[in-house]
Design a protein around this motif. Sequence first.
Motif, PDB file in Angstrom:
ATOM      1  N   TYR A  90      41.814  52.969  49.614  1.00 47.31           N
ATOM      2  CA  TYR A  90      42.901  52.896  48.630  1.00 47.31           C
ATOM      3  C   TYR A  90      42.336  53.063  47.222  1.00 47.31           C
ATOM      4  O   TYR A  90      41.207  52.645  46.949  1.00 47.31           O
ATOM      5  N   ALA A  91      43.125  53.675  46.347  1.00 48.30           N
ATOM      6  CA  ALA A  91      42.702  53.888  44.962  1.00 48.30           C
ATOM      7  C   ALA A  91      43.164  52.698  44.129  1.00 48.30           C
ATOM      8  O   ALA A  91      44.349  52.570  43.832  1.00 48.30           O
ATOM      9  N   ALA A  92      42.216  51.831  43.774  1.00 53.36           N
ATOM     10  CA  ALA A  92      42.605  50.607  43.082  1.00 53.36           C
ATOM     11  C   ALA A  92      41.775  50.342  41.831  1.00 53.36           C
ATOM     12  O   ALA A  92      40.547  50.261  41.896  1.00 53.36           O
ATOM     13  N   ASP A  93      42.460  50.204  40.692  1.00 51.81           N
ATOM     14  CA  ASP A  93      41.814  49.748  39.463  1.00 51.81           C
ATOM     15  C   ASP A  93      41.978  48.230  39.392  1.00 51.81           C
ATOM     16  O   ASP A  93      42.798  47.659  40.107  1.00 51.81           O
ATOM     17  N   GLY A  94      41.199  47.584  38.523  1.00 52.80           N
ATOM     18  CA  GLY A  94      41.297  46.139  38.374  1.00 52.80           C
ATOM     19  C   GLY A  94      41.871  45.757  37.018  1.00 52.80           C
ATOM     20  O   GLY A  94      41.825  46.539  36.066  1.00 52.80           O
ATOM     21  N   LEU A  95      42.435  44.565  36.951  1.00 51.27           N
ATOM     22  CA  LEU A  95      42.938  44.025  35.681  1.00 51.27           C
ATOM     23  C   LEU A  95      42.444  42.599  35.539  1.00 51.27           C
ATOM     24  O   LEU A  95      42.742  41.748  36.381  1.00 51.27           O
ATOM     25  N   TYR A  96      41.676  42.335  34.497  1.00 46.58           N
ATOM     26  CA  TYR A  96      41.266  40.956  34.218  1.00 46.58           C
ATOM     27  C   TYR A  96      42.004  40.479  32.976  1.00 46.58           C
ATOM     28  O   TYR A  96      42.031  41.169  31.953  1.00 46.58           O
ATOM     29  N   ILE A  97      42.610  39.304  33.058  1.00 49.25           N
ATOM     30  CA  ILE A  97      43.318  38.747  31.909  1.00 49.25           C
ATOM     31  C   ILE A  97      42.505  37.590  31.333  1.00 49.25           C
ATOM     32  O   ILE A  97      42.298  36.578  32.012  1.00 49.25           O
ATOM     33  N   HIS A  98      42.038  37.787  30.107  1.00 47.41           N
ATOM     34  CA  HIS A  98      41.272  36.730  29.436  1.00 47.41           C
ATOM     35  C   HIS A  98      42.268  35.792  28.777  1.00 47.41           C
ATOM     36  O   HIS A  98      42.964  36.161  27.830  1.00 47.41           O
ATOM     37  N   LEU A  99      42.349  34.558  29.312  1.00 47.19           N
ATOM     38  CA  LEU A  99      43.376  33.620  28.858  1.00 47.19           C
ATOM     39  C   LEU A  99      42.863  32.709  27.742  1.00 47.19           C
ATOM     40  O   LEU A  99      43.618  31.896  27.214  1.00 47.19           O
ATOM     41  N   GLY A 100      41.591  32.838  27.428  1.00 49.62           N
ATOM     42  CA  GLY A 100      41.038  32.034  26.328  1.00 49.62           C
ATOM     43  C   GLY A 100      40.863  30.575  26.678  1.00 49.62           C
ATOM     44  O   GLY A 100      41.079  29.696  25.846  1.00 49.62           O
ATOM     45  N   ILE A 101      40.487  30.276  27.912  1.00 51.28           N
ATOM     46  CA  ILE A 101      40.241  28.887  28.304  1.00 51.28           C
ATOM     47  C   ILE A 101      38.773  28.565  28.001  1.00 51.28           C
ATOM     48  O   ILE A 101      37.872  29.145  28.605  1.00 51.28           O
ATOM     49  N   PRO A 102      38.557  27.657  27.014  1.00 53.30           N
ATOM     50  CA  PRO A 102      37.196  27.440  26.525  1.00 53.30           C
ATOM     51  C   PRO A 102      36.359  26.519  27.407  1.00 53.30           C
ATOM     52  O   PRO A 102      35.141  26.643  27.415  1.00 53.30           O
TER      53      PRO A 102
END
Length: 306
Positions: free
Chosen positions: A72-84
């Motif tokens: 399958y052709a899959a890109d990734g998405l990372y969400i930086h939520l700013g949890i310190p």
Amino acid sequence: MKCKHCTQEAVIRMPEHRLKLCGEHFDAWMLKRVARTVKRFSMFTTDERLLVAVSGGKDSLAVWDILTRLGYAADGLYIHLGIPDGDYSDVSQRHAEAYATAHGLKLIVADVAAETGRAVPDLVERRVGRRVCSACGLVKRHIMNDRAHRGGYAALITGHNLDDEAATLMQNNIRWKTGYLGRQAPVLPARDGLTRKCKPLALIHERESAAYALLHGIDYVDQECPHAARASSLYWKGLLSDMELRSPGVMLSYYSEFLRARDEGRLTVQEEALELHPCPNCGQPTMVDGACAFCRLMEVQHDDAH
Ligand code: AMP
Ligand code: ZN
Ligand code: ZN
């Protein structure tokens, strides 16, 4: 302990399937099981572009790995939520990036603080009693859908596993949340600007995806988000794990019998007539009149700043 299919030592015992498997046969078993889940629920095809929401944890990295291996052709998405706390967000991002780089895959990084001016913990509005986790969930859902929609992806993939699904089912069951029960599924079809959502690991136990990640040397973040409110879902998972120890297979049958009952119309769940319309501010679909929950969260913050 020998593998069921060969003379090698078994690396995993799965009493719920009456299986003991060596690394090689476990790997083949995982690929086949995920491939079957994708087909059984008509999740997506190899002609479609997929966006995998990658948290840096074992499940989302394992699902990305498996889908890519399945062609399958899959890109990734990372969400930086700013949890310190413990550099949680930075460390998670590094794991997601390291995996993408090592496998030559494309990873999109969305930085909440850069986009909205505030990290998630600072977005929490005490007046309306929001907890970090609920704001976090809201922001994640908004950004995932936004990126999937704007990027023209056919489906958004998450790493939710069987333990997650069974725990959610139990919470909704016990509180008799019929609306939520009606909407809990391995695939949520696209509609009104909402991208199709799929959970290819819905029939895979957490320990199986952990074993897969270990076996493939996938370096994942083994830490839960430091915010304590997550404890409620951990509590339900703990209960189910205890039940599973006493009666192997209970989680799988609980979840799959729920899906079967629903498919066969034996479960009368109240399908909420959810009317969606575009948020006048950001254009994303929402059920409420006026601005969507995400925009309202941002709005409150701006008012506060004055
Ligand atoms: P959780 O709600 O943390 O159990 O995560 C459920 C799924 O949401 C994960 O398996 C990922 O697919 C996705 N996810 C969670 N956190 C993130 C993140 N920071 N960035 C991208 N996807 C995420
Ligand atoms: Zn074997
Ligand atoms: Zn909006």
